[in-house]
Enzyme design. Structure first.
Site, mmCIF file in Angstrom:
data_model
loop_
_atom_site.group_PDB
_atom_site.id
_atom_site.type_symbol
_atom_site.label_atom_id
_atom_site.label_comp_id
_atom_site.label_asym_id
_atom_site.label_seq_id
_atom_site.Cartn_x
_atom_site.Cartn_y
_atom_site.Cartn_z
ATOM 1 N N HIS A 1 0.871 -1.170 0.000
ATOM 2 C CA HIS A 1 0.000 0.000 0.000
ATOM 3 C C HIS A 1 0.914 1.228 0.000
ATOM 4 O O HIS A 1 2.023 1.198 0.518
ATOM 5 C CB HIS A 1 -0.863 -0.042 1.257
ATOM 6 N N ASP B 1 2.737 -4.316 7.897
ATOM 7 C CA ASP B 1 1.538 -3.513 7.672
ATOM 8 C C ASP B 1 0.344 -4.447 7.899
ATOM 9 O O ASP B 1 0.035 -5.283 7.039
ATOM 10 C CB ASP B 1 1.557 -2.959 6.237
ATOM 11 N N GLN C 1 -4.983 -4.812 7.209
ATOM 12 C CA GLN C 1 -6.010 -5.742 6.748
ATOM 13 C C GLN C 1 -5.904 -7.102 7.425
ATOM 14 O O GLN C 1 -6.450 -8.092 6.933
ATOM 15 C CB GLN C 1 -5.909 -5.926 5.211
ATOM 16 N N LYS D 1 -10.688 0.373 10.860
ATOM 17 C CA LYS D 1 -10.968 -0.819 10.044
ATOM 18 C C LYS D 1 -11.420 -1.977 10.908
ATOM 19 O O LYS D 1 -11.652 -3.077 10.408
ATOM 20 C CB LYS D 1 -9.735 -1.199 9.237
ATOM 21 N N CYS E 1 -4.816 2.614 -3.495
ATOM 22 C CA CYS E 1 -3.488 3.052 -3.012
ATOM 23 C C CYS E 1 -2.419 1.996 -3.273
ATOM 24 O O CYS E 1 -1.509 1.798 -2.449
ATOM 25 C CB CYS E 1 -3.526 3.420 -1.525
HETATM 26 C C1 LIG Z 1 -2.799 -2.513 3.591
HETATM 27 C C2 LIG Z 1 -3.080 -1.100 4.026
HETATM 28 N N1 LIG Z 1 -2.079 -0.374 4.578
HETATM 29 C C3 LIG Z 1 -2.282 0.889 5.005
HETATM 30 C C4 LIG Z 1 -3.525 1.495 4.877
HETATM 31 C C5 LIG Z 1 -3.701 2.917 5.388
HETATM 32 O O1 LIG Z 1 -4.537 2.877 6.520
HETATM 33 P P1 LIG Z 1 -5.009 4.291 7.149
HETATM 34 O O2 LIG Z 1 -3.744 5.002 7.573
HETATM 35 O O3 LIG Z 1 -5.883 3.917 8.323
HETATM 36 O O4 LIG Z 1 -5.734 4.999 6.065
HETATM 37 C C6 LIG Z 1 -4.592 0.777 4.306
HETATM 38 C C7 LIG Z 1 -5.934 1.436 4.132
HETATM 39 N N2 LIG Z 1 -6.592 0.931 2.973
HETATM 40 C C8 LIG Z 1 -7.586 1.567 2.355
HETATM 41 C C9 LIG Z 1 -8.141 2.748 2.638
HETATM 42 O O5 LIG Z 1 -9.157 2.938 1.711
HETATM 43 N N3 LIG Z 1 -9.206 1.869 0.848
HETATM 44 C C10 LIG Z 1 -8.243 1.006 1.232
HETATM 45 O O6 LIG Z 1 -7.995 -0.068 0.702
HETATM 46 C C11 LIG Z 1 -4.365 -0.548 3.878
HETATM 47 O O7 LIG Z 1 -5.356 -1.283 3.343
#
Ligand SMILES: Cc1ncc(COP(=O)(O)O)c(CNc2co[nH]c2=O)c1O
Length: 420
Positions: free
Chosen positions: A136, A213, A216, A239, A378
């Protein structure tokens, strides 16, 4: 594991009874269509149960105050609740205690905290950071740019056409020049579940750290940071049934102890003179300024909510839905599905329908009440590697049903007819 009582769980989420469509100029108050919402965008953000919303409301209604030990009662109550929330989140991921859990706004800031508090000091020309091709942007761009700033080199472990990590290549790419491996546990685009403990072994064999990371995976499956061998691990509260603006960075205590802060200000200091300053104990050293107090307390409530149901049962439920969606999509000869087979992935499916751009598909699905994500999620370099500009992605969680997958497929059929 016993199946989830989804109808009872859904009663905790009033939003899931919403109707959607029609005029959306006034969020939540649009005339709304009579189309029931089918929320399948959980990899972007999950919904928030009443039990967690009530914790936020109760905080603001009865003990809102700034933390870090003001003398008065409200501050004491808020401080204890906020600090204890760190213990609860630590327990959720198998960390040793609050000293190993820094609250952040989300996964993204967790990656950046390590990049600037560790990477900037430790990386230089000749050093290497090994990433995967499915990272990501929160990981990929962060470490790519840090390598540019420090003269270090970013390298990428290839992904094969099945969306699986090439572990033979990983063993060659991770060498004594590697200082950090940063890898996504479950890909938010492919659904691939990466062999993190194997990657950790490769990193540790070469005295490198591994950053996981887990955006998910922490929300979606039982996980223990020690079993994974993680030195750092980042995840997001929003999430996993928590509010937005809260997440956590796990770090081994002895590593965090050695790191210098990268955000300075109140609460993270112990003593300040005009000449210098000393730092608070862990984890407060890395939490400068007034934190997201309500978010942190609600984050712990989200952990309670998920543990009361059981992450093993949630994992089985969402992965069964992803497999069902995969199998139904796989029946079409004009649908491309990305990532591993339906029974070897996390709870999401990214795909494209021939002659229907993902954005158009998402729009038509919205007319059917279905909320999916369309775009690059992303992971632009991964999409370029797949030879596509965008993909549609359905992602499942504890409150989704097989009937909702059927509504998704009905919407896809409608789109195919419209564009065929
Ligand atoms: C694998 C992964 N890493 C990092 C992030 C960033 O997380 P945040 O800092 O809480 O935003 C996301 C968010 N993924 C997504 C956010 O919107 N659609 C997505 O797939 C993610 O899916």
């Amino acid at each position: 594991s016993t199946p989830l009582d989804v109808e009872r769980i859904r009663s905790d989420f009033p939003i899931l009874s919403r109707k959607v469509g029609g005029d959306v100029t006034v969020p939540g108050e649009g005339p709304g269509d009579d189309t029931p919402l089918v929320y399948l965008d959980n990899a972007a953000t999950s919904q928030t149960p009443d039990q967690v919303v009530d914790v936020v409301a109760d905080y603001y209604r009865s003990y809102n105050s700034n933390v870090h030990r003001g003398i008065h009662s409200l501050s004491q109550e808020a401080s204890v609740a906020y600090e204890n929330a760190h213990d609860r989140v630590a327990e959720f991921v198998g960390a040793d205690g609050r000293e190993e859990i820094v609250f952040t706004p989300g996964t993204t800031e967790g990656e950046n905290l390590v990049a600037y508090a560790w990477g900037l000091a430790e990386l230089g020309p000749g050093d290497e950071v090994v990433l995967t091709e499915m990272e990501h942007h929160a990981s990929l761009v962060t470490w790519q740019q840090l390598c540019k700033r420090t003269g270090a080199t970013a390298k990428y472990i290839p992904v094969d056409e099945q969306g699986t990590l090439d572990m033979e290549a990983a063993a060659e790419l991770i060498t004594d020049d590697t200082k950090l491996v940063s890898a996504v546990h479950v890909s938010n685009t492919l659904g691939t579940v990466n062999p993190i403990s194997d990657l950790a072994d490769l990193a540790h064999d070469h005295n490198a750290y591994i950053f996981v990371d887990a955006a998910q995976s922490v929300p979606n499956r039982p996980l223990d940071v020690s079993d994974l061998g993680a030195d750092f691990l980042a995840f997001s509260g929003h999430k996993m049934c928590g509010p937005t603006g809260i997440g956590a960075l796990y770090g081994r205590e002895h590593i965090l102890e050695e790191l210098q802060p990268y955000l300075y200000g109140g609460d993270m200091i112990r003593k300040v003179t005009y000449e210098d300053a000393t730092w608070e104990d862990l984890p407060w050293k890395f939490e400068a300024g007034t934190p997201n107090i309500a978010g942190g307390i609600a984050f712990a409530a989200a952990c309670d909510y998920l543990d009361d149901i059981g992450l093993d049962r949630i994992q089985a439920h969402e992965e069964a839905l992803a497999e069902y969606a995969y199998d139904r999509l796989d029946e079409y000869d004009d649908v491309d599905i990305y990532g591993p087979p339906g029974d070897e992935r996390g709870g999401l499916v990214a795909f494209n329908v021939d002659d229907v751009h993902a954005h158009d598909l998402s729009s038509i699905l919205n007319d059917h009440g279905v909320a999916i994500r369309a775009g690059d999620h992303c992971t632009q370099p991964l999409h370029q590697k797949l030879g596509i500009a965008a993909s549609a992605r359905a992602s499942f969680y504890l409150y989704n049903t097989r009937e909702e997958v059927d509504v998704l497929l009905d919407g896809i059929d409608a789109a195919r007819e419209l564009f065929a």
